[in-house]
Design an enzyme around this catalytic site. Structure first.
Site, PDB file in Angstrom:
ATOM      1  N   HIS A 129       0.813  -1.227   0.000  1.00  8.19           N
ATOM      2  CA  HIS A 129       0.000   0.000   0.000  1.00  8.19           C
ATOM      3  C   HIS A 129       0.838   1.265   0.000  1.00  8.19           C
ATOM      4  CE1 HIS A 129      -4.116  -1.661   0.670  1.00  8.19           C
ATOM      5  NE2 HIS A 129      -3.385  -2.728   0.964  1.00  8.19           N
ATOM      6  N   ASP A 140       3.478   9.405  -0.945  1.00  5.91           N
ATOM      7  CA  ASP A 140       2.229   8.803  -0.488  1.00  5.91           C
ATOM      8  C   ASP A 140       1.864   7.692  -1.468  1.00  5.91           C
ATOM      9  OD1 ASP A 140      -0.098   8.511   0.993  1.00  5.91           O
ATOM     10  OD2 ASP A 140      -0.548  10.668   1.005  1.00  5.91           O
TER      11      ASP A 140
END
Ligand code: GDG
Length: 730
Positions: A158, A365
């Site tokens: 992720h 991110d």
């Protein structure tokens, strides 16, 4: 087929009133948005405050859907904080200097992965599919394979995967990679992460990986890009709900005429909150028309509050908020409204709805779901604009966001000003395009595409296992291969590492008498044609096969010897002189630096051998040499290849694949339809000849399976057994 989802923690917790509530965070948002009919079991560490006793008292549906693993607090702290958060999180977000590695913590990380692996092994049924999530569980895939779990295993990361230059700082880089390589499919949010991962395998593990995958321990491991998404419909409905609207209205009434730039981030250094405040201050300074009109509303969600760095970050953020407010406040106007808390979903959605822009300034991110949620929550009357850091995975997904480089404070402030000035029509159009995309690509699409690919990847590996010659698991592989052969067989046979074992020095690789006798028997067969295809020079090959009537392709097929004419012919048309001397000079330079390495000059190629050199140092130098040669020989008719302990520069046509293709079209009496073709070799250069075979050709790879091969043989000695079986059969 049941899905076994595995993540660090189970996705719920007990609140102060003892009620069970869903935990927050990106991973849980994404996974709980997945709608599927498949039965699911979620395995993870039990939520805090739920021990083994408490678990017995949990509602039955929880006991059915979740399988907890119990880990004591000290071990959990070492695994979760000590490794996952203090090593992997900073490194994978390019904050290399923040890493705090300790071997004790690493052992705890291994123990926790091992505990979870054992729990899964106890519960998994053969047709389950296992989907492992994130950087807490890098070791799990291979541990499951080692425990004999045969289910398909997928791994999804992720967070970003960093450049290999950064990754190789990691003290346990090999262990981590070998752990995750046990998966059948490894998924990332973005192509750049997949590319960094493939490069890392090349540079750190010396494995040839491309963007689609690689071969490892006789298995194909697929790499894929699956950007995570959200349950768009759910967010859209909730954003339009009466509760959300009423809360948004309260904000409007409390601060009439105010336009909001919204920030929603965990208070984590990766999210770039300091940069965000600098950008906003720059906006007020250099675009004074927005003073008194636009405020930044920053929601900072508490995270890892006990950690020093996070406390320092919080103080810094709060100091800056004070400074900006001190400088630009006027009666009735507060430039930055700052909230250090988490809030209920309807309040969050109301903030999304009533703000003019979302400002995301992440330094790095993985995706950033907040940006996606913001887009789907917008209404048509007065939609807000997304101003998004280009260092997020979402930047590859949200085509109509305004991208910023948040390190460029001034430039970002200008883009924020531009966003605040967009006309209603333009905002509506941007919103429409992105909402349209997200309505067709939601969390379920994300999960389905990953699962679809995982099932395909697994099938491929099952098929491969059945083509492993001389393995106990596939006793029929060899008889099946032989019985399918047609009336004439062409065998393209590599020399070093295939017909004879690899030796310390190349000149020691002489053919044993027994192998020579076997070759003589094979060459006497009328229904078999053998061609030795080797990277060796012509003189060496001729000396080994003296007296045997065998065709020889030397220097990777650049030169061909036919015993019928007893002459060598060249298949080359390019000019070797354009690059040869340059390549030789570079290689000689490396030979001086790397002990016991040497240069082997040939006619159309030149090779640098380092078989006997200090292992780690020479592997590293070999990589560098390859890169130096590749950049030095660009635009010249030469290719550079990394073979087994050898780096070689060779004429473009000196390629075993090129040779085989040429042979197939020019060899007299060759009838494609009546013939079978076998290419047998151990090296990456042999893949070229396997790939050049006509359809139905048999590529047999000695060692690790590779792309061109249809079959594998584990060891060089088994090649001789294979040739004996072939002799008996023909
Ligand atoms: C990791 C990666 C990747 C936040 N505050 C509140 C709240 N949230 C919800 C948001 C959103 C989620 O938490 C945060 O997700 P992000 O994606 O923005 O960030 P991470 O938690 O760092 O997630 C990230 C993600 O995994 C998925 O792969 O995108 O890059 O770092 O859903 O809405 N929800 C509520 N109140 C809050 O105060 N209700």
């Amino acid at each position: 087929m049941r899905w076994i989802i595995v993540s660090n923690r189970l996705p719920f917790r007990k609140n102060e009133d003892g009620e069970l509530t869903r935990s927050s965070g990106g991973l849980v948002t994404a996974l709980s948005g997945v709608k599927t009919d498949a039965e699911q079991l979620w395995v993870g560490i039990a939520p805090e405050s739920i021990d083994e006793n408490a678990w017995q008292g949990m509602p039955l549906d929880y006991q059915k859907r979740y399988q907890p693993v119990f880990v004591d607090d000290t071990t959990y702290d070492a695994y979760y904080n000590g490794i996952a958060n203090d090593v992997f999180w900073p490194l994978f977000h390019y904050e290399g200097s923040m890493i705090k590695f300790s071997l004790d913590n690493w052992q705890a990380y291994q123990r926790v992965n091992d505990e979870i692996a054992k729990t899964i092994a106890e519960h998994a049924k053969p047709d389950d599919v296992i989907w492992i999530h994130d950087f807490h569980l890098f070791l799990l895939p291979q541990m499951l394979k080692d425990l004999g779990v045969t289910c398909r295993i997928g791994f999804f990361l992720h967070i970003p995967f960093p450049s290999s230059e950064l990754f190789r700082q990691l003290p346990i880089r090999h262990e981590l990679l070998q752990g995750v390589m046990g998966a059948d499919l490894i998924g990332f949010h973005d192509y750049s992460y997949a590319r960094h991962f493939a490069n890392t395998l090349n540079n750190v593990m010396n494995i040839h990986a491309d963007l689609r995958g690689f071969w490892w321990q006789q298995r194909r491991v697929e790499i894929g890009v699956y950007p995570v998404s959200i349950d768009s419909e759910h967010f859209r409905q909730e954003a339009a709900s009466a509760e959300t609207q009423a809360y948004a209205q309260q904000w409007r009434i409390a601060q009439p005429g105010r336009r909001w730039v919204l920030g929603v981030d965990r208070l984590d250094y990766t999210k770039g909150l300091v940069l965000k405040l600098q950008i906003f201050a720059d906006l007020l300074e250099n675009h004074p028309q927005y003073r008194g009109e636009v405020s930044l509303l920053q929601l900072a969600i508490p995270t890892r509050q006990e950690v020093d760095e996070y406390q320092k970050l919080r103080s810094e953020v709060e100091r800056m908020v004070g400074e900006i407010n001190g400088k630009y406040s006027t009666p009735g106007y507060t430039p930055v409204q700052y909230m250090y808390t988490s809030i209920p979903l309807y309040e969050l959605l109301a903030l999304y709805r009533q703000s003019a822009a979302l400002l995301v300034t992440s330094r790095r991110d993985g995706m950033n779901l907040v940006a996606l949620e913001y887009v789907v929550s917008q209404g048509d009357e007065d939609p807000g604009v997304v101003v998004l850091s280009e260092f997020t995975g979402a930047a590859s997904m949200l085509s109509e966001a305004l991208l910023i480089n948040p390190w460029d404070i001034h430039g970002s402030a200008d883009i924020l000003a531009e966003a605040l000035g967009l006309s209603l029509g333009e905002r509506q159009e941007r919103k429409r395009i992105m909402q349209d995309f997200l309505s067709h690509y939601n969390a379920s699409d994300w999960a389905e595409s990953f699962m679809r690919e995982l099932l395909r990847a697994g099938q491929h590996n099952e098929a491969t296992a059945s083509q492993h010659l001389f393995s106990k698991a596939a006793p029929q592989a060899l008889p099946n291969l032989l019985s399918a052969l047609k009336s004439h067989v062409y065998l393209f046979l590599d020399y070093d590492g295939t017909l004879v074992p690899i030796q310390g020095r190349p000149e020691q690789a002489v053919m044993p008498a027994s192998t020579r006798a076997l070759m003589a028997r094979l060459l006497a067969k009328e229904n078999l044609t053998v061609v030795i295809v080797s990277g060796r020079d012509g003189d060496f090959l001729q000396s080994q096969f003296e007296g045997l009537p065998v065709m020889l392709a030397a220097e990777h097929g650049a030169k061909f010897y036919d015993p019928a004419t007893q002459a060598w012919t060249s298949l080359l048309w390019s000019d070797v002189n354009t690059w040869y001397a340059g390549a030789k000079a570079v290689m000689e330079n490396y030979t001086r630096r790397v002990p016991r390495s040497h240069v082997e000059p040939k006619e159309y190629a030149i090779a640098w051998h380092y078989r006997q050199s200090p292992r780690t140092f020479s592997n590293y130098q070999a990589h560098k040499l390859k890169e130096d040669l590749e950049s030095g020989l660009t635009h010249l008719p030469a290719t550079v290849i990394a073979g087994n302990k050898v780096i070689e520069a060779r004429a473009v046509e000196a390629n075993k694949g090129y040779f085989v293709r040429n042979f197939l079209t020019t060899h007299p009496n060759l009838v494609l339809e009546d013939s079978s073709f076998i290419a047998l070799g151990d090296d990456t250069t042999d893949d070229d000849m396997m790939r050049a075979l006509p359809e139905g050709g048999l590529g047999i790879k000695v060692g690790e399976k590779s792309a061109g091969a249809s079959h594998t043989i584990d060891r060089q000695q088994d090649v001789l057994s294979f040739l004996q079986e072939l002799e008996e059969y023909l």
